[in-house]
Motif scaffolding. Structure first.
Motif, PDB file in Angstrom:
ATOM      1  N   ILE A  46       4.135  -4.164   6.772  1.00  0.00           N
ATOM      2  CA  ILE A  46       3.711  -3.478   5.543  1.00  0.00           C
ATOM      3  C   ILE A  46       4.897  -2.653   5.058  1.00  0.00           C
ATOM      4  O   ILE A  46       5.502  -1.908   5.836  1.00  0.00           O
ATOM      5  CB  ILE A  46       2.519  -2.529   5.787  1.00  0.00           C
ATOM      6  N   ALA A  47       5.238  -2.789   3.782  1.00  0.00           N
ATOM      7  CA  ALA A  47       6.352  -2.015   3.234  1.00  0.00           C
ATOM      8  C   ALA A  47       5.946  -0.548   3.110  1.00  0.00           C
ATOM      9  O   ALA A  47       4.869  -0.246   2.600  1.00  0.00           O
ATOM     10  CB  ALA A  47       6.742  -2.562   1.868  1.00  0.00           C
ATOM     11  N   GLU A  48       6.806   0.344   3.607  1.00  0.00           N
ATOM     12  CA  GLU A  48       6.537   1.776   3.415  1.00  0.00           C
ATOM     13  C   GLU A  48       6.724   2.160   1.963  1.00  0.00           C
ATOM     14  O   GLU A  48       6.123   3.090   1.461  1.00  0.00           O
ATOM     15  CB  GLU A  48       7.517   2.610   4.259  1.00  0.00           C
ATOM     16  N   ASN A  49       7.670   1.459   1.325  1.00  0.00           N
ATOM     17  CA  ASN A  49       8.014   1.750  -0.053  1.00  0.00           C
ATOM     18  C   ASN A  49       8.453   0.428  -0.654  1.00  0.00           C
ATOM     19  O   ASN A  49       9.472  -0.117  -0.251  1.00  0.00           O
ATOM     20  CB  ASN A  49       9.152   2.788  -0.057  1.00  0.00           C
ATOM     21  N   THR A 124       1.194  -2.381  -0.262  1.00  0.00           N
ATOM     22  CA  THR A 124      -0.153  -1.857  -0.415  1.00  0.00           C
ATOM     23  C   THR A 124      -0.182  -0.625  -1.302  1.00  0.00           C
ATOM     24  O   THR A 124       0.841   0.012  -1.535  1.00  0.00           O
ATOM     25  CB  THR A 124      -0.793  -1.594   0.973  1.00  0.00           C
ATOM     26  N   LEU A 125      -1.387  -0.311  -1.803  1.00  0.00           N
ATOM     27  CA  LEU A 125      -1.533   0.851  -2.691  1.00  0.00           C
ATOM     28  C   LEU A 125      -1.458   2.158  -1.916  1.00  0.00           C
ATOM     29  O   LEU A 125      -1.083   3.184  -2.449  1.00  0.00           O
ATOM     30  CB  LEU A 125      -2.885   0.789  -3.420  1.00  0.00           C
ATOM     31  N   GLY A 126      -1.853   2.117  -0.665  1.00  0.00           N
ATOM     32  CA  GLY A 126      -1.761   3.315   0.174  1.00  0.00           C
ATOM     33  C   GLY A 126      -2.965   4.223   0.057  1.00  0.00           C
ATOM     34  O   GLY A 126      -3.936   3.937  -0.636  1.00  0.00           O
ATOM     35  N   GLY A 127      -2.888   5.333   0.801  1.00  0.00           N
ATOM     36  CA  GLY A 127      -3.985   6.284   0.844  1.00  0.00           C
ATOM     37  C   GLY A 127      -4.815   6.121   2.098  1.00  0.00           C
ATOM     38  O   GLY A 127      -4.637   5.177   2.854  1.00  0.00           O
ATOM     39  N   CYS A 128      -5.685   7.045   2.315  1.00  0.00           N
ATOM     40  CA  CYS A 128      -6.629   7.137   3.444  1.00  0.00           C
ATOM     41  C   CYS A 128      -5.943   7.276   4.811  1.00  0.00           C
ATOM     42  O   CYS A 128      -4.742   7.461   4.884  1.00  0.00           O
ATOM     43  CB  CYS A 128      -7.656   6.019   3.443  1.00  0.00           C
ATOM     44  N   GLY A 129      -6.673   7.224   5.898  1.00  0.00           N
ATOM     45  CA  GLY A 129      -6.061   7.375   7.221  1.00  0.00           C
ATOM     46  C   GLY A 129      -6.931   8.097   8.217  1.00  0.00           C
ATOM     47  O   GLY A 129      -7.937   8.680   7.861  1.00  0.00           O
ATOM     48  N   GLY A 130      -6.533   8.019   9.486  1.00  0.00           N
ATOM     49  CA  GLY A 130      -7.367   8.540  10.578  1.00  0.00           C
ATOM     50  C   GLY A 130      -6.896   9.851  11.134  1.00  0.00           C
ATOM     51  O   GLY A 130      -5.810  10.286  10.904  1.00  0.00           O
TER      52      GLY A 130
END
Ligand SMILES: [Mn+2]
Ligand SMILES: [Mn+2]
Lengths: 130, 554, 103
Positions: A46-49, A124-130
């Motif tokens: 997954i690309a970080e940027n 990816t659009l990103g966001g959310c997390g644990g």
């Protein structure tokens, strides 16, 4: 500076302007490269940027003379190409832009023949997390 | 407190539970994902934690009775309550709250006393998750961890205080006391290391390496602008190099303190050799026993130690002739009523909270039902947040991020500002109101869904599905990317791809969205003050497709 | 005039690894400015790296290469103190040459 006599090919406008993989491969003279396990591509899952995606290519094929990096879903598919003179290791890394999730291809010319391998990089659009 | 018969039995059992016989010669204590919960809280484990593909039916994708059965826990026992959602409300009333640094501290001291030389490892997500952590810029948790005796830590939400703040804490507060380790954090220019990849500590004459693995997708899951010069990633080649380097330096035990999330840890354990154990976090899976993973170099134990201060992992290794020959592992639940508060820690907590008590104690509303967050799709707490956003922002639809932290409120309890901050306290709390086409809404849901249900764990980010208010949909976790979400409906009508809808949300990660709207806690607090009483909430769940018989759903 | 490149070259076990960070906008030609006018393409097209006057790598870049391009490669040989020179030209004819000593 880039000077004459370096035996360097002129900037390959046709390849950089190509709008599909077939014509991009055609413009670098690759035709339909064979898949090869001796060509390795490293890139994040997954690309970080998406604007800065690190991509590395290693070729274990003897006499590798050329390496190209292509992104199937980019408007300009050919990102970069490298001439590998004798004595230089076929191991290059750069960073590229990706607008969306796509396969990234490493195309290699060794002993006059073209080979390739690919890896999917997710943007990816990103966001959310644990 | 009524001495319920169950509790009396529990108190007896507790003595046995916490009198864990020592074993071997190297012990490591592990806490993770406490999310800044200094005080005891309630925390309900999930009833939905679906596993698909290779993950189907395996830890951690087991809930309720299937989880008890897998780990051999007695139904109705105190451990069944600690590790599962079963009979939650009644059992929570019986056994009381969990966690709290004063109680955890007592347990840590007890374990260290019986296990000389034991180290305390902190898996991260420690500095974020409460009002006081946010308002003190993480200082309350930094000081609490020093007092607790943390030796080594790694990072995830810590980074949302910004790179400068993290480095300041590492270099000043933690100097000489707590090591931050993270082999997978590099500078974005020349990929130089930002933190130590590992440290080697001598435990009873045995050199033990602790390799750090920060959350690989921090710049995606959280705002990249907070750590613009840091790159993360999984980097298992470099993990192998770090493990090999630690062994070459003489380490006889090599463990990884990881914030990968459990599925990623399991895959990493199958690919990287030479790791004795991975102490995992991020996915908040309270796993009573490690998963043993075979790899070309041998076996690696993979643990995950839950969240919110509810558990302390105790790993005892028997190291002979330079290698681990045996182990014992126990994930101890921290029951506040069964572990007296440590006086020093309790005094520290009182002091650090004092300036904020009035604000934290504001009574917002009474909740008639159980409010919880954790679960793959929606919890009642998140339902309350999306209901509040729709009402207060006049939206059609609302999204709330799939965070796994956030505490639980029992039926009849009063929701205070502190409880609301336990669900929302982040450094980018802004609300957003965006006009989105039906097509965009689907794209967003599909994107998050693939981060959760991609069959390859390295493509997962370890949160839960974005919580959705206002609209209904059907969901097939095993479908391909872009095909999981279907039948999107709003007020009984199909959502149209080209029609525009008003969508409320919060926690935007893009830099352009900084200060996009008031903080989410202000919006939800206003709603709760107006409601006074929150009726029993049934979370809006998608209609699941293809999940019949999956042991990850009750 | 573009800012200098940052170059590192390190010899180890008979191989020299060169890492270069260029300073360049690498404008794709596909973006528009705030008033809606297209921003013309402006990107590096060619790059050459030399070790003591021998070309050890030549590259062609398109607009898909990231802003402030990064390049890493390895060549056999190279000793402490040797010179590595990197040059680029872009599609507007601008150029830049920088050098570093192998460490
Ligand atoms: Mn967490
Ligand atoms: Mn986390």
């Amino acid at each position: 500076l880039i000077t004459p006599g370096m035996a360097q090919a002129a900037w390959n406008k046709a390849a950089f302007d190509a709008k599909n993989m077939e014509s991009a491969l055609g413009a670098i003279g690759a035709g339909k490269p064979a898949d090869s396990a001796d060509v390795q591509i490293t890139a994040p899952d997954i690309a970080e940027n998406g604007a800065v995606v690190p991509v590395g290519v290693v070729s274990n094929l003897p006499n590798t003379e050329y390496v190209a990096i292509m992104v199937e879903k980019n408007p300009a598919m050919l990102a970069a190409s490298f001439e590998i003179p004798a004595g230089t290791v076929a191991d290059v890394q750069t960073r590229i832009k990706m607008g969306q999730t796509s396969d990234v291809f490493a195309v290699v010319k060794a002993d006059g023949k073209f080979y390739m391998t690919k890896k999917e990089v997710k943007v990816t659009l990103g966001g959310c997390g644990g | 407190m009524t001495l319920h018969t169950d509790f009396a039995r529990a108190a007896k059992a507790a003595e046995a539970m916490y009198d864990l016989p020592p074993f071997g010669n190297v012990s490591l204590l592990h806490m993770t994902d406490c999310h800044a919960q200094l005080l005891p809280i309630y925390f309900r484990e999930p009833s939905v934690n679906l596993g698909i593909g290779d993950m189907l039916g395996n830890a951690p994708h087991l809930v309720g009775e299937r989880l008890l059965k897998h780990f051999g826990l007695q139904p109705g026992s105190i451990e069944a309550h600690a590790f599962s959602y079963l009979n939650f409300t009644e059992a929570a009333k019986t056994y009381g709250k969990v966690g709290g640094f004063a109680h955890l501290s007592t347990l840590v001291k007890k374990m260290k006393a019986s296990r000389p030389g034991a180290l305390l490892l902190d898996g991260g997500d420690t500095w974020q998750g409460s009002g006081t952590a946010l308002w003190t810029n993480a200082q309350d948790m930094v000081d609490a961890c020093k007092l607790l005796g943390v030796d080594v830590m790694t990072l995830h939400w810590e980074s949302t205080y910004g790179a400068d703040r993290v480095k300041e804490i590492e270099e000043k507060d933690f100097a000489g006391q707590i090591d931050i380790v993270a082999q997978n954090v590099k500078t974005t220019d020349f990929e130089d290391p930002v933190f130590k990849p590992y440290v080697i500590k001598n435990i009873n004459g045995v050199p033990v390496a602790i390799v750090g693995q920060a959350f690989p997708y921090t710049p995606i899951a959280n705002p990249r602008w907070q750590t613009p010069d840091w790159s993360f990633g999984i980097r298992d080649d470099e993990m192998q190099q770090a493990v090999d380097a630690a062994r070459a330096e003489g380490a006889q035990v090599v463990v990884v303190l990881s914030h990968n999330g459990m599925d990623v840890d399991l895959k990493m354990a199958s690919r990287v050799t030479g790791i004795d154990a991975i102490f995992g976090g991020h996915t908040h899976d309270g796993m009573p026993a490690p998963t043993v993973v075979q790899n070309p170099g041998g076996k690696t134990l993979v643990t995950n130690a839950g969240s919110n201060g509810k558990f302390l992992g105790v790993m005892d290794f028997d190291v002979k002739n330079g290698k681990v020959v045996d182990f014992r592992y126990k994930l101890l639940p921290v029951f506040a009523n069964l572990l007296p508060a440590d006086a020093g820690m309790a005094a520290f907590i009182d002091k650090v909270r004092a300036p904020f008590i009035e604000k934290l104690s504001e009574k917002l509303a009474v909740s008639e039902g159980l409010l919880y967050r954790r679960g793959n799709f929606n919890g009642s707490w998140d339902q309350l947040i999306v209901d509040a956003l729709i009402a207060e922002m006049d939206a059609d639809i609302a999204f709330s991020p799939g965070f796994r932290w956030g505490t639980t409120i029992l039926p009849g309890d009063t929701i205070t500002m502190e409880h609301l901050l336990d669900q929302t306290a982040i450094t980018y709390p802004w609300t957003t109101l965006t006009e989105m086409s039906g097509e965009t809404i689907k794209t967003i849901l599909e994107d998050v869904a693939d981060n959760l249900f991609n069959p390859d764990p390295y493509y997962q980010q370890g949160g839960d599905m974005v919580r959705v208010g206002g609209m209904q949909y059907s969901f097939n976790p095993t479908a391909a990317m872009g095909k999981r979400v279907d039948n999107m409906m709003l007020h009984g009508k199909r959502i149209e791809a080209n029609k525009v809808y008003k969508v409320a949300g919060w926690a935007p990660v893009s830099e352009e969205a900084r200060d996009s709207g008031p903080a989410v806690w202000d919006v939800v607090a206003r709603y709760l003050r107006g409601q006074k009483v929150v009726r029993q909430i049934t979370p809006n769940m998608p209609k699941l497709v293809g999940m019949d018989g999956n042991p990850g759903i009750a | 005039m573009a800012s200098p490149m940052r170059i590192r070259a390190a010899a180890k076990e008979g191989v020299t690894e060169v890492r270069v960070l260029m300073s360049h906008p690498m404008e794709t030609g596909q973006r528009k400015d705030s008033s809606g006018n297209p921003i013309p393409a402006h990107h590096i097209t060619e790059l050459t790296a030399k070790h003591n006057d021998k070309v050890v790598l030549s590259a062609q870049f398109g607009p898909s290469v990231s802003t402030n391009p990064y390049l890493a490669f390895k060549f056999q040989g190279g000793a402490k103190g040797d010179k590595v020179v990197v040059s680029w030209v872009d599609n507007k004819g601008e150029s830049r040459t920088d050098e570093v000593q192998v460490s």
